[in-house]
Motif scaffolding. Structure first.
Motif, PDB file in Angstrom:
ATOM      1  N   LEU A 118       8.476  -7.948  11.874  1.00 14.82           N
ATOM      2  CA  LEU A 118       8.118  -8.277  10.494  1.00 14.82           C
ATOM      3  C   LEU A 118       8.194  -7.045   9.599  1.00 14.82           C
ATOM      4  O   LEU A 118       8.617  -7.124   8.441  1.00 14.82           O
ATOM      5  N   GLY A 119       7.803  -5.889  10.138  1.00 16.54           N
ATOM      6  CA  GLY A 119       7.881  -4.653   9.371  1.00 16.54           C
ATOM      7  C   GLY A 119       9.313  -4.294   9.008  1.00 16.54           C
ATOM      8  O   GLY A 119       9.600  -3.887   7.881  1.00 16.54           O
ATOM      9  N   LEU A 122      10.549  -6.579   6.292  1.00 15.74           N
ATOM     10  CA  LEU A 122      10.045  -6.166   4.984  1.00 15.74           C
ATOM     11  C   LEU A 122      10.741  -4.895   4.511  1.00 15.74           C
ATOM     12  O   LEU A 122      11.044  -4.744   3.318  1.00 15.74           O
ATOM     13  N   ALA A 125      13.952  -5.999   3.162  1.00 12.10           N
ATOM     14  CA  ALA A 125      13.771  -6.706   1.896  1.00 12.10           C
ATOM     15  C   ALA A 125      13.532  -5.732   0.751  1.00 12.10           C
ATOM     16  O   ALA A 125      14.042  -5.934  -0.364  1.00 12.10           O
ATOM     17  N   VAL A 126      12.773  -4.664   1.005  1.00 12.00           N
ATOM     18  CA  VAL A 126      12.528  -3.670  -0.042  1.00 12.00           C
ATOM     19  C   VAL A 126      13.842  -3.047  -0.503  1.00 12.00           C
ATOM     20  O   VAL A 126      14.103  -2.905  -1.705  1.00 12.00           O
ATOM     21  N   VAL A 182      -2.112  -2.915   2.415  1.00  3.97           N
ATOM     22  CA  VAL A 182      -1.208  -3.235   1.314  1.00  3.97           C
ATOM     23  C   VAL A 182      -1.735  -2.629   0.013  1.00  3.97           C
ATOM     24  O   VAL A 182      -0.959  -2.183  -0.837  1.00  3.97           O
ATOM     25  N   VAL A 421       3.250  -2.984   9.340  1.00  8.58           N
ATOM     26  CA  VAL A 421       4.095  -3.623   8.328  1.00  8.58           C
ATOM     27  C   VAL A 421       4.063  -2.833   7.021  1.00  8.58           C
ATOM     28  O   VAL A 421       5.098  -2.596   6.383  1.00  8.58           O
ATOM     29  N   ALA A 425       7.138  -0.717   4.978  1.00  6.20           N
ATOM     30  CA  ALA A 425       7.451  -0.917   3.568  1.00  6.20           C
ATOM     31  C   ALA A 425       7.452   0.412   2.817  1.00  6.20           C
ATOM     32  O   ALA A 425       8.291   0.635   1.928  1.00  6.20           O
TER      33      ALA A 425
END
Length: 463
Positions: A118-119, A122, A125-126, A182, A421, A425
């Protein structure tokens, strides 16, 4: 004397090399660390290479090489060192967690691999969605509001839950999440945007004391608010580590933005006052300080510290070897004290290598800040690098009894999905800023040719 480019103080015609080939080579070496550590754990504990080494190694390689492909496509000029370092740390952390699983019968390494997946998603995605880090500046106060909401969520009676004395988690069904991880990213974006707008006023000098220009009293509002938020995290969530991290990051970014040493003196004084108040008012702070000052004889408060110290001492210079120590004698070794478990089995040599890797992440982040062409990117890269610096110092300092324990996780090594995660990011953001900073400037002759699409892109890149 050669002519210099005023935007980045480099000779005209100079361009950073993409260095994606170097990144790929370093990434293959980092995979040797992760997969080799996993194999060494199997040999040390069970006497043979794990039967799932091919599947494990293949999945780890797919994640790392997939991240490399995304960087090659979306950020070709990004720093070539950060991703391999992170891959090596994450792979070593997975191997050590697997070693602890074999001793306890848990399956935390499998869960951690899911969180790593998942990390990396992400992270990709960034890089793919955020094509220009400067767009974040338009959402400065939105990120600030989001950070406050995330920090308040664990205090809600329905969502919030308390684990090991700290109310920093939210639970949704069988899943738990730490929103503070986060929140630290949102806070750094907010700090960077706010300080870019107000740094001129905050840089004005007030009274002079002992040769230091102190800030004006009217400008103390932001640091007072951040001080109160940090105390609020300590009071309501019993989270000493996050309180120190949030205030420390803001103080460093404030100093970098204003270049006024007076802010460091004011901030240090406020930190000491807050720490003393916390010691007087809260029992959990008193117990941690007492365990730090008087760990022997070991009691319920200092047992973890003492066992960690014994384990690292038994590891010596080169360690007992992966799978050959007894790290499970340390309470919760997969989380707060994974550094002590590594020290027992890889020795002082292994722990020093890890500290060097963390130092390189911080150095590359600060290097990115130096070459970045816009003020927002400089502060954002600085803040993200300082997050790693403070977190690693606080964690390793607590494990080695340099400072009291605070409860933070070791980035990329410790078990914990929220931290893993969020840190992936952060690396994605740093690589996006690095790509923007290292990307060659557009040809000015082409920029003057006409108002076409390339011309507009050139103007955006020049900032």
């Amino acid at each position: 004397m050669s002519s210099l480019n005023p935007l980045n103080a480099l000779p005209f015609g100079f361009t950073h090399r993409r260095r994606r080939g170097a990144e790929l080579f370093l990434l293959l070496l980092s995979l040797l660390v992760g997969v080799g550590g996993y194999a060494a754990v199997g040999l040390g504990v069970e006497g043979h290479v794990p039967v799932d080494i091919v599947g494990y190694g293949g999945w780890l390689a797919a994640l790392c090489l997939g991240a490399h492909v995304v960087v090659r496509i979306a950020a070709p000029y990004a720093d070539p060192v950060m991703l391999p370092i992170v891959a090596a740390l994450n792979g070593l952390g997975l191997a050590v967690i697997h070693r602890l699983d074999l001793a306890t019968g848990n399956s935390l390494a499998r869960t951690q691999m899911v969180w790593m997946t998942l990390g990396v998603v992400l992270f990709a995605a960034v890089l793919l969605v955020l094509r220009d880090h400067r767009r974040l500046q338009a959402f400065t106060y939105t990120f600030g509001f989001a950070a406050v909401v995330l920090l308040v969520m664990p205090l809600l009676p329905v969502l919030g839950t308390e684990i090991r004395g700290a109310r920093i988690w939210i639970a949704v069904g069988p899943f738990s999440f730490q929103p503070g991880e986060v929140a630290k990213v949102c806070l750094v974006v907010f700090f960077a945007g706010y300080l870019v707008l107000h740094r001129d006023a905050l840089a004005l000098a007030g009274r002079r004391f002992l040769g230091i220009d102190l800030p004006r009293a009217r400008d103390l509002g932001p640091i007072l608010i951040m001080w109160l938020i940090s105390l609020g995290v300590l009071v309501f969530q019993h989270d000493l580590g996050s309180s120190l991290l949030f205030f420390g990051v803001f103080l460093v970014m404030l100093y970098v933005a204003t270049e006024r040493p007076g802010w460091l003196f004011v901030g240090t004084a406020m930190f000491l006052a807050g720490a003393y108040l916390g010691f007087l008012m809260f029992h959990h702070v008193q117990s941690r300080v007492d365990a730090w000052l008087h760990p022997f004889p070991a009691d319920a408060n200092s047992y973890q510290i003492v066992q960690g110290m014994f384990g690292m001492a038994w590891g010596g210079l080169v360690g007992r070897g992966l799978g050959q120590g007894s790290p499970t004698l340390i309470p919760i070794p997969e989380s707060d004290f994974i550094f002590a478990a590594i020290g027992e089995e890889l020795g002082l040599t292994g722990t020093m290598a890890i500290i060097v890797l963390y130092g390189l992440i911080v150095e590359r982040a600060l290097r990115t800040a130096l070459v970045c062409r816009d003020a927002f990117g400089k502060l954002l890269a600085t803040g993200l690098g300082v997050v790693f610096a403070i977190q690693v110092f606080v964690v390793i300092g607590g494990v080695t009894k340099l400072i009291p324990l605070t409860g933070l996780t070791t980035p990329f090594l410790s078990y914990g999905g929220s931290s893993l995660v969020a840190n992936w990011a952060i690396i994605g953001l740093l690589l996006r800023i690095s790509d923007q900073a290292r990307r060659p400037l557009p040809d000015l002759s082409e920029a003057e040719a006409g108002p076409d699409e390339n011309d507009a892109t050139a103007v955006v890149r020049m900032g």
